[in-house]
Design a protein around this motif. Structure first.
Motif, mmCIF file in Angstrom:
data_model
loop_
_atom_site.group_PDB
_atom_site.id
_atom_site.type_symbol
_atom_site.label_atom_id
_atom_site.label_comp_id
_atom_site.label_asym_id
_atom_site.label_seq_id
_atom_site.Cartn_x
_atom_site.Cartn_y
_atom_site.Cartn_z
ATOM 1 N N PHE A 165 0.838 -1.194 0.000
ATOM 2 C CA PHE A 165 0.000 0.000 0.000
ATOM 3 C C PHE A 165 0.878 1.252 0.000
ATOM 4 O O PHE A 165 1.869 1.322 0.718
ATOM 5 N N LEU A 166 0.481 2.246 -0.801
ATOM 6 C CA LEU A 166 1.199 3.515 -0.846
ATOM 7 C C LEU A 166 0.519 4.562 0.018
ATOM 8 O O LEU A 166 0.838 5.743 -0.051
ATOM 9 N N ASP A 167 -0.440 4.104 0.836
ATOM 10 C CA ASP A 167 -1.117 4.957 1.804
ATOM 11 C C ASP A 167 -1.398 4.118 3.038
ATOM 12 O O ASP A 167 -1.473 2.882 2.962
ATOM 13 N N GLU A 168 -1.549 4.747 4.164
ATOM 14 C CA GLU A 168 -1.732 4.025 5.424
ATOM 15 C C GLU A 168 -2.994 3.177 5.429
ATOM 16 O O GLU A 168 -3.000 2.044 5.934
ATOM 17 N N THR A 169 -4.060 3.696 4.868
ATOM 18 C CA THR A 169 -5.351 2.994 4.977
ATOM 19 C C THR A 169 -6.034 2.711 3.647
ATOM 20 O O THR A 169 -6.801 1.759 3.539
ATOM 21 N N THR A 170 -5.750 3.521 2.620
ATOM 22 C CA THR A 170 -6.503 3.432 1.380
ATOM 23 C C THR A 170 -5.653 2.845 0.258
ATOM 24 O O THR A 170 -4.530 3.275 0.033
ATOM 25 N N ARG A 227 5.045 7.867 1.995
ATOM 26 C CA ARG A 227 5.157 6.408 1.836
ATOM 27 C C ARG A 227 5.831 6.043 0.517
ATOM 28 O O ARG A 227 6.666 5.143 0.457
ATOM 29 N N LEU A 228 5.451 6.728 -0.572
ATOM 30 C CA LEU A 228 6.080 6.453 -1.855
ATOM 31 C C LEU A 228 7.566 6.789 -1.807
ATOM 32 O O LEU A 228 8.413 6.021 -2.285
ATOM 33 N N THR A 229 7.888 7.919 -1.204
ATOM 34 C CA THR A 229 9.289 8.323 -1.090
ATOM 35 C C THR A 229 10.087 7.293 -0.308
ATOM 36 O O THR A 229 11.208 6.926 -0.690
ATOM 37 N N SER A 230 9.519 6.812 0.785
ATOM 38 C CA SER A 230 10.205 5.812 1.612
ATOM 39 C C SER A 230 10.460 4.529 0.840
ATOM 40 O O SER A 230 11.560 3.947 0.915
ATOM 41 N N LEU A 231 9.461 4.070 0.072
ATOM 42 C CA LEU A 231 9.604 2.833 -0.689
ATOM 43 C C LEU A 231 10.626 2.998 -1.813
ATOM 44 O O LEU A 231 11.499 2.136 -2.006
ATOM 45 N N ARG A 271 -3.770 -6.488 3.152
ATOM 46 C CA ARG A 271 -2.405 -6.140 3.538
ATOM 47 C C ARG A 271 -1.973 -7.111 4.642
ATOM 48 O O ARG A 271 -2.677 -7.293 5.630
ATOM 49 N N LYS A 272 -0.802 -7.745 4.453
ATOM 50 C CA LYS A 272 -0.305 -8.718 5.419
ATOM 51 C C LYS A 272 1.095 -8.359 5.884
ATOM 52 O O LYS A 272 1.858 -7.703 5.166
ATOM 53 N N ASN A 273 1.422 -8.815 7.084
ATOM 54 C CA ASN A 273 2.786 -8.676 7.572
ATOM 55 C C ASN A 273 3.718 -9.483 6.676
ATOM 56 O O ASN A 273 3.361 -10.561 6.207
ATOM 57 N N ILE A 274 4.898 -8.970 6.441
ATOM 58 C CA ILE A 274 5.827 -9.579 5.493
ATOM 59 C C ILE A 274 6.199 -11.015 5.874
ATOM 60 O O ILE A 274 6.520 -11.845 5.014
ATOM 61 N N GLN A 275 6.134 -11.348 7.174
ATOM 62 C CA GLN A 275 6.491 -12.701 7.625
ATOM 63 C C GLN A 275 5.317 -13.683 7.474
ATOM 64 O O GLN A 275 5.524 -14.881 7.500
ATOM 65 N N GLU A 276 4.121 -13.134 7.288
ATOM 66 C CA GLU A 276 2.946 -13.994 7.121
ATOM 67 C C GLU A 276 2.874 -14.497 5.697
ATOM 68 O O GLU A 276 2.925 -13.698 4.750
#
Length: 476
Positions: A269-274, A282-286, A464-469
């Motif tokens: 996701f490129l947004d926290e909820t949507t 978020r995009l900058t961080s990725l 959206r899932k945790n990366i370890q799941e």
């Protein structure tokens, strides 16, 4: 010269504004030249001259494999040269007009470039793109367009002349951009509304002069982050007054037009909820995380391989995605601090064993060429850990739990490469297996660059899932 559009040559190659210095492979005394893009965005040149198609001498026999290096050179009336590179004539036709024979040659062109100002340093760089926006995302930053026009009505002449001025100004725009900063490199990614195209074009506006190597790197990172390949159609460099310094327009590689047909599927996701909103931070961080690890994991090769896997036919796609995953795991395993052992035994433990095996080999009469092969296997290959074991170790070190669906598909990924036909009666399974491998590749990359969540395209609703799941836990 102020030319802010994706193909500056359209403003330059007008009748009377240039002359042909060298007609290159067209072998013509060119009297008319036109350059345009076709429906696939490829550059096509049409040249006309007096003559007949039979006069053309083909330097290359049919079937010759060669690199396209020939060019056509033009001189603009403002003094600068325009170079058309990798020109390849593919059609020659003759027509009779008024008793004269005219030869028309059509050629593909890889790129067209010009330097308008030799001694001027660029202030802004614009990377022109196709395939930017297909109405999936809502963008955060505004783009405003202002248009001003002046109309003057003059009535009469002399002392009685009256002029009536009417100025019209219109403003339009919307949110169609996002600002990103990577260290000292700052830029806007912008999409442009085009009624003619289903997928909107756009550009990256750099607030500095950025090298081609860096632009390609950033373009690849943005593509993977957004979930669709951004296709470069060239670049323009401007000075501080937005006067054009130089440009290059190119024929883009479109993955046989499959790039325009892709569904936009970002890895996270490129947004926290949507799901369909781009959050600037978020995009900058990725993108920054991908950019930081770009050389470490050879992302240039991996992302190129990934887009080809996305476009591959269903029966062979698992091989391509499997290749992506193996290339990524191999890149990680080669890192000195990865703690991955590439041998079954340590060198100290293996040395006396291999020496004894070589001694036993010497006790038998074996042809020299066969002895050499066996000797090399014993001393260098026999102690190598199988790729499957190395991959298992990498998954363990990364802390990536695998579902039964992931494990099963991973083991079967190379069947098509060995000629095994899939079960075409179960189309759902074929497509599902491709999704499992694709999402597994997403998980590994995101884990390596430090992203905590991924989108599971194998599950209903794309949660959206945790990366370890693991992915595919819902698959029976």
């Amino acid at each position: 010269m102020t030319v802010f559009n994706s193909d500056p040559f359209t403003n330059m190659l007008v009748h009377g504004a240039f002359e042909v210095i060298d007609a290159g492979p067209t072998q013509q005394s060119v009297q008319d030249l036109k350059l345009k893009r076709d429906s696939d965005h490829k550059l096509l040149m049409t040249t006309k001259s007096e003559g007949h198609a039979a006069s053309f001498k083909n330097k290359y026999p049919v079937g010759t494999l060669r690199e396209l290096t020939e060019s056509v050179q033009l001189r603009h009336i403002n003094g600068f040269e325009i170079i058309l590179n990798a020109v390849n004539p593919y059609s020659r036709t003759s027509t009779d007009r008024g008793g004269k024979e005219w030869l028309t040659v059509k050629s593909t062109v890889q790129s067209v470039s010009a330097i308008l100002k030799e001694d001027v340093t660029g202030t802004y760089t614009v990377d022109w793109l196709e395939n930017v926006h297909d109405n999936v995302f809502m963008w955060p930053d505004p783009v405003e367009k202002q248009t001003a026009s002046k109309h003057v009505d003059a009535i009469g002449d002399g002392e009685k002349k009256i002029e009536i001025s009417n100025q019209v100004r219109s403003v339009s725009g919307g949110r169609s951009a996002v600002f990103v900063q990577l260290g000292k490199i700052e830029f806007y990614l912008v999409w442009i509304e085009s009624e003619k195209q289903k997928v909107q074009p756009g550009y990256i506006l750099y607030l500095s002069d950025v090298t081609g190597r860096e632009r390609k790197k950033i373009r690849n990172c943005l593509s993977f982050a957004l979930g669709r390949p951004l296709l470069s159609t060239g670049f323009s460099i401007f000075d501080s007054d937005w006067q054009l310094v130089s440009f290059e327009s190119i024929s883009p590689y479109t993955l046989n037009d499959q790039a325009f047909r892709m569904t936009t599927l970002p890895t996270t996701f490129l947004d926290e909820t949507t799901e369909n909103v781009i959050d600037r931070n978020r995009l900058t961080s990725l993108v920054a995380a991908l950019y930081e690890h770009y050389e470490k994991y050879d992302f240039e090769h991996l992302i190129w391989q990934y887009w080809h896997a996305v476009c591959a036919p269903a029966h062979i796609a698992p091989v391509h995605f499997g290749g992506c995953i193996e290339a990524l795991l191999t890149a990680y395993a080669k890192i000195p601090d990865s703690m991955v052992n590439h041998t079954l035994l340590t060198k100290e433990s293996w040395r006396p064993i291999s020496q004894r095996m070589v001694n036993v080999l010497d006790e038998f009469e074996i042809p020299a060429d066969v002895r050499e092969i066996l000797h090399n296997k014993i001393t260098s290959g026999l102690n190598q850990s199988p790729t499957s074991k190395v991959n298992e170790k990498v998954f363990t070190l990364l802390g990536l739990n695998m579902s039964q669906a992931e494990k099963k598909v991973w083991k079967q990924r190379n069947k098509a490469a060995h000629g095994t036909a899939p079960d075409y009666s179960d189309t759902v399974k074929i497509i599902r297996d491709i999704k499992v491998l694709k999402v597994l590749f997403h998980r590994i990359i995101l884990r390596l660059i430090g992203v905590e969540f991924y989108i599971d395209y194998c599950a209903i609703g794309h949660p959206r899932k945790n990366i370890q799941e693991p992915s595919g836990t819902e698959i029976k």
